[in-house]
Design an enzyme around this catalytic site. Structure first.
Site, PDB file in Angstrom:
ATOM      1  N   PRO A  14      -9.929  -4.388  -6.060  1.00 44.92           N
ATOM      2  CA  PRO A  14     -10.529  -4.525  -4.729  1.00 44.92           C
ATOM      3  C   PRO A  14     -11.788  -3.678  -4.624  1.00 44.92           C
ATOM      4  O   PRO A  14     -11.767  -2.499  -4.967  1.00 44.92           O
ATOM      5  CB  PRO A  14      -9.441  -4.008  -3.782  1.00 44.92           C
ATOM      6  CG  PRO A  14      -8.392  -3.397  -4.614  1.00 44.92           C
ATOM      7  CD  PRO A  14      -8.632  -3.735  -6.040  1.00 44.92           C
ATOM      8  N   MET A  15     -12.870  -4.285  -4.173  1.00 45.72           N
ATOM      9  CA  MET A  15     -14.132  -3.561  -4.010  1.00 45.72           C
ATOM     10  C   MET A  15     -14.748  -3.957  -2.674  1.00 45.72           C
ATOM     11  O   MET A  15     -15.027  -5.135  -2.448  1.00 45.72           O
ATOM     12  CB  MET A  15     -15.098  -3.903  -5.155  1.00 45.72           C
ATOM     13  CG  MET A  15     -14.622  -3.445  -6.508  1.00 45.72           C
ATOM     14  SD  MET A  15     -15.706  -3.974  -7.838  1.00 45.72           S
ATOM     15  CE  MET A  15     -15.108  -5.650  -8.118  1.00 45.72           C
ATOM     16  N   MET A  16     -14.932  -2.962  -1.816  1.00 49.33           N
ATOM     17  CA  MET A  16     -15.511  -3.208  -0.495  1.00 49.33           C
ATOM     18  C   MET A  16     -16.883  -3.853  -0.621  1.00 49.33           C
ATOM     19  O   MET A  16     -17.682  -3.467  -1.469  1.00 49.33           O
ATOM     20  CB  MET A  16     -15.618  -1.914   0.308  1.00 49.33           C
ATOM     21  CG  MET A  16     -14.276  -1.345   0.731  1.00 49.33           C
ATOM     22  SD  MET A  16     -13.250  -2.464   1.703  1.00 49.33           S
ATOM     23  CE  MET A  16     -14.246  -2.704   3.144  1.00 49.33           C
ATOM     24  N   GLN A  67      -5.210  -6.203  -0.727  1.00 53.38           N
ATOM     25  CA  GLN A  67      -5.037  -4.763  -0.583  1.00 53.38           C
ATOM     26  C   GLN A  67      -5.158  -4.413   0.896  1.00 53.38           C
ATOM     27  O   GLN A  67      -6.123  -4.799   1.558  1.00 53.38           O
ATOM     28  CB  GLN A  67      -6.061  -3.957  -1.362  1.00 53.38           C
ATOM     29  CG  GLN A  67      -5.748  -2.468  -1.270  1.00 53.38           C
ATOM     30  CD  GLN A  67      -6.722  -1.605  -2.013  1.00 53.38           C
ATOM     31  OE1 GLN A  67      -7.824  -1.395  -1.535  1.00 53.38           O
ATOM     32  NE2 GLN A  67      -6.306  -1.110  -3.169  1.00 53.38           N
ATOM     33  N   CYS A  97      -8.330   5.049  -2.742  1.00 55.38           N
ATOM     34  CA  CYS A  97      -9.746   5.111  -2.416  1.00 55.38           C
ATOM     35  C   CYS A  97     -10.122   6.526  -1.973  1.00 55.38           C
ATOM     36  O   CYS A  97      -9.529   7.070  -1.042  1.00 55.38           O
ATOM     37  CB  CYS A  97     -10.091   4.120  -1.318  1.00 55.38           C
ATOM     38  SG  CYS A  97     -11.854   4.083  -0.925  1.00 55.38           S
TER      39      CYS A  97
END
Length: 130
Positions: A14-16, A67, A97
């Site tokens: 997961p990457m914002m 997520q 995170c």
């Protein structure tokens, strides 16, 4: 596809502001078997927000995991149920995170200082899903 059958040898984390549905569709063309993750979505956003915009996906994205960020077991359980109803193959709780912004919301890496709370959150999420 259940979480027991997901192949986790190759995952796109997961990457914002990156792993949105368009990015996942592109990644799916690169690998049919990679486990793809959504961007992190807060439990409050899932409960109160536009769910189709936030977590909608095309069936071609499978296998896909979501997520969720949060620290309230009740809200996380509700968010997990919503995610299960949307058809996600896995639900992941953000406890890694390190960003200050995420930690100011009492989730992400700061939860590692509260293992009992993490256990409560995971138990509540498990109880709300299959």
């Amino acid at each position: 596809m259940t979480s027991d059958t997901l192949d986790r040898r190759f995952c796109v984390a997961p990457m914002m502001e990156w792993t949105d549905r368009h990015c996942r569709a592109f990644h799916r063309t690169l690998s049919k078997g990679a486990l793809l993750y959504t961007e992190m979505v807060t439990a409050d956003a899932l409960i109160h927000g536009d769910r189709n915009r936030l977590i909608g996906f095309d069936p071609s994205e499978h296998p896909v995991a979501i997520q969720i960020g949060g620290s309230d077991p009740r809200k996380l359980a509700e968010a997990a149920k919503i995610s299960t109803d949307f058809g996600y193959g896995e639900i992941n709780l953000n406890v890694g995170c390190p960003s200050d912004r995420v930690q100011s919301g009492r989730f992400g890496a700061c939860l590692m200082r509260e293992p009992e709370l993490v256990a409560e959150c995971v138990s509540a999420m498990q109880a709300a899903t299959h």
